[in-house]
Write an enzyme that holds these catalytic residues in place. Structure first.
Site, PDB file in Angstrom:
ATOM      1  N   THR A 197      45.659  37.656  34.104  1.00  0.00           N
ATOM      2  CA  THR A 197      45.977  36.293  33.668  1.00  0.00           C
ATOM      3  C   THR A 197      44.691  35.485  33.460  1.00  0.00           C
ATOM      4  O   THR A 197      44.649  34.602  32.598  1.00  0.00           O
ATOM      5  CB  THR A 197      46.888  35.557  34.672  1.00  0.00           C
ATOM      6  OG1 THR A 197      46.210  35.409  35.916  1.00  0.00           O
ATOM      7  CG2 THR A 197      48.201  36.284  34.869  1.00  0.00           C
TER       8      THR A 197
ATOM      9  N   ASN B 204      32.149  35.388  38.934  1.00  0.00           N
ATOM     10  CA  ASN B 204      33.381  35.864  39.562  1.00  0.00           C
ATOM     11  C   ASN B 204      34.281  34.674  39.852  1.00  0.00           C
ATOM     12  O   ASN B 204      33.798  33.597  40.202  1.00  0.00           O
ATOM     13  CB  ASN B 204      33.054  36.581  40.884  1.00  0.00           C
ATOM     14  CG  ASN B 204      34.302  37.098  41.587  1.00  0.00           C
ATOM     15  OD1 ASN B 204      35.169  37.728  40.958  1.00  0.00           O
ATOM     16  ND2 ASN B 204      34.423  36.843  42.882  1.00  0.00           N
TER      17      ASN B 204
ATOM     18  N   HIS C 270      37.224  33.456  42.390  1.00  0.00           N
ATOM     19  CA  HIS C 270      37.797  33.805  43.694  1.00  0.00           C
ATOM     20  C   HIS C 270      38.865  32.763  44.056  1.00  0.00           C
ATOM     21  O   HIS C 270      38.627  31.561  43.917  1.00  0.00           O
ATOM     22  CB  HIS C 270      36.695  33.840  44.765  1.00  0.00           C
ATOM     23  CG  HIS C 270      37.229  34.251  46.094  1.00  0.00           C
ATOM     24  ND1 HIS C 270      37.519  35.576  46.397  1.00  0.00           N
ATOM     25  CD2 HIS C 270      37.584  33.528  47.184  1.00  0.00           C
ATOM     26  CE1 HIS C 270      38.017  35.634  47.612  1.00  0.00           C
ATOM     27  NE2 HIS C 270      38.070  34.419  48.120  1.00  0.00           N
TER      28      HIS C 270
HETATM   29  C1  GAR Z   1      43.081  36.176  40.797  1.00  0.00           C
HETATM   30  O1  GAR Z   1      43.734  35.306  41.668  1.00  0.00           O
HETATM   31  C2  GAR Z   1      41.607  36.262  41.143  1.00  0.00           C
HETATM   32  O2  GAR Z   1      41.059  35.046  41.569  1.00  0.00           O
HETATM   33  C3  GAR Z   1      41.650  37.254  42.271  1.00  0.00           C
HETATM   34  O3  GAR Z   1      42.604  38.208  41.885  1.00  0.00           O
HETATM   35  C4  GAR Z   1      43.549  37.614  41.000  1.00  0.00           C
HETATM   36  C5  GAR Z   1      43.572  38.404  39.711  1.00  0.00           C
HETATM   37  O4  GAR Z   1      44.596  37.967  38.860  1.00  0.00           O
HETATM   38  N1  GAR Z   1      40.347  37.822  42.498  1.00  0.00           N
HETATM   39  C6  GAR Z   1      39.906  38.137  43.705  1.00  0.00           C
HETATM   40  O5  GAR Z   1      40.562  38.030  44.707  1.00  0.00           O
HETATM   41  C7  GAR Z   1      38.480  38.671  43.742  1.00  0.00           C
HETATM   42  N2  GAR Z   1      37.947  38.590  45.063  1.00  0.00           N
HETATM   43  P1  GAR Z   1      44.573  38.282  37.299  1.00  0.00           P
HETATM   44  O6  GAR Z   1      44.379  39.789  37.144  1.00  0.00           O
HETATM   45  O7  GAR Z   1      45.940  37.861  36.851  1.00  0.00           O
HETATM   46  O8  GAR Z   1      43.466  37.487  36.659  1.00  0.00           O
END
Ligand code: GAR
Length: 204
Positions: free
Chosen positions: A14, A109, A111
């Site tokens: 997303t 990144n 987070h």
């Molecule tokens: C998101 O919430 C991102 O911030 C998190 O994983 C999710 C990925 O969602 N990332 C972490 O936790 C990294 N430490 P997405 O694939 O829908 O973008």
């Protein structure tokens, strides 16, 4: 010339979608998303890339493969595409100091918490929101930061707070943090860093 940018993904994508939408809306004039790189062949993010007509590649860490070998394969792909900047958008692998040095100051990144809360090794995806709810915080949020050798330890670029609501589950909180913070901050930070990199390139 805009900065050649690779978006690294592992899952739903997303945040990648937020970047694609921002690019289509003309909000990323200094960043050119030239590659989506996934470390999982089944990531839905790859479908999003395909739908948007972006180049995509898969680089999975093979069972028992040393991290250096996996990272060397990633680096080869990135170099073949002339990538100058990396965006970790839900990329669930920790990068080594040696890898990061190849793109020092050029890796972002996102987070899903207000760093330094709920971050570092083991804090990723839904686990971050589970930990925030277990602790009982009333405010959480998201952070976009530069990546260095310390997990979630690089310089903070942007942060936004999001309220925790009564009855929240990890899933409802995750969605709110994405909608109210991540999908807004990430494109902004990408454009900010890409603009700086392009300006630096012009000066040299
Ligand atoms: C998101 O919430 C991102 O911030 C998190 O994983 C999710 C990925 O969602 N990332 C972490 O936790 C990294 N430490 P997405 O694939 O829908 O973008």
């Amino acid at each position: 010339m805009s900065v050649k940018t690779a978006v690294l993904v592992s899952g739903g994508g997303t945040n990648l979608q937020a970047l694609i939408d921002a690019a289509h809306a003309g909000k990323l004039p200094h960043a050119d998303i030239c590659l989506v790189l996934s470390n999982r062949a089944d990531a839905y993010a790859l479908t999003r890339a395909q739908k948007a007509g972006l180049s995509a590649a898969v680089c999975e860490r093979k069972k028992g493969e040393p991290r250096e070998a996996f990272e060397a394969r990633m680096l080869e792909i990135l170099r073949a595409h002339g990538v100058e900047m990396l965006v970790l958008a839900g990329f669930m692998a920790i990068l080594s100091k040696e890898f990061v040095q190849n793109y020092a100051g050029r890796i972002l990144n996102v987070h899903p918490s207000l760093i330094p809360s709920f971050c570092g090794k083991g804090f990723y995806g839904l686990h971050v929101h589970e930990a925030a709810l277990a602790y009982g915080v009333k405010v959480t949020g998201a952070t976009v930061h530069l990546v260095n050798e310390i997990p979630d330890g690089g310089r903070i670029l942007l942060q936004k707070a999001v309220e925790v609501e009564p009855g929240d589950t990890p899933e409802t909180l995750q969605r709110r943090v994405m909608e109210q913070a991540e999908w807004i901050l990430l494109p902004r930070a990408v454009e900010m860093v890409a603009k700086e990199l392009e300006e630096k390139r012009c000066r040299n």
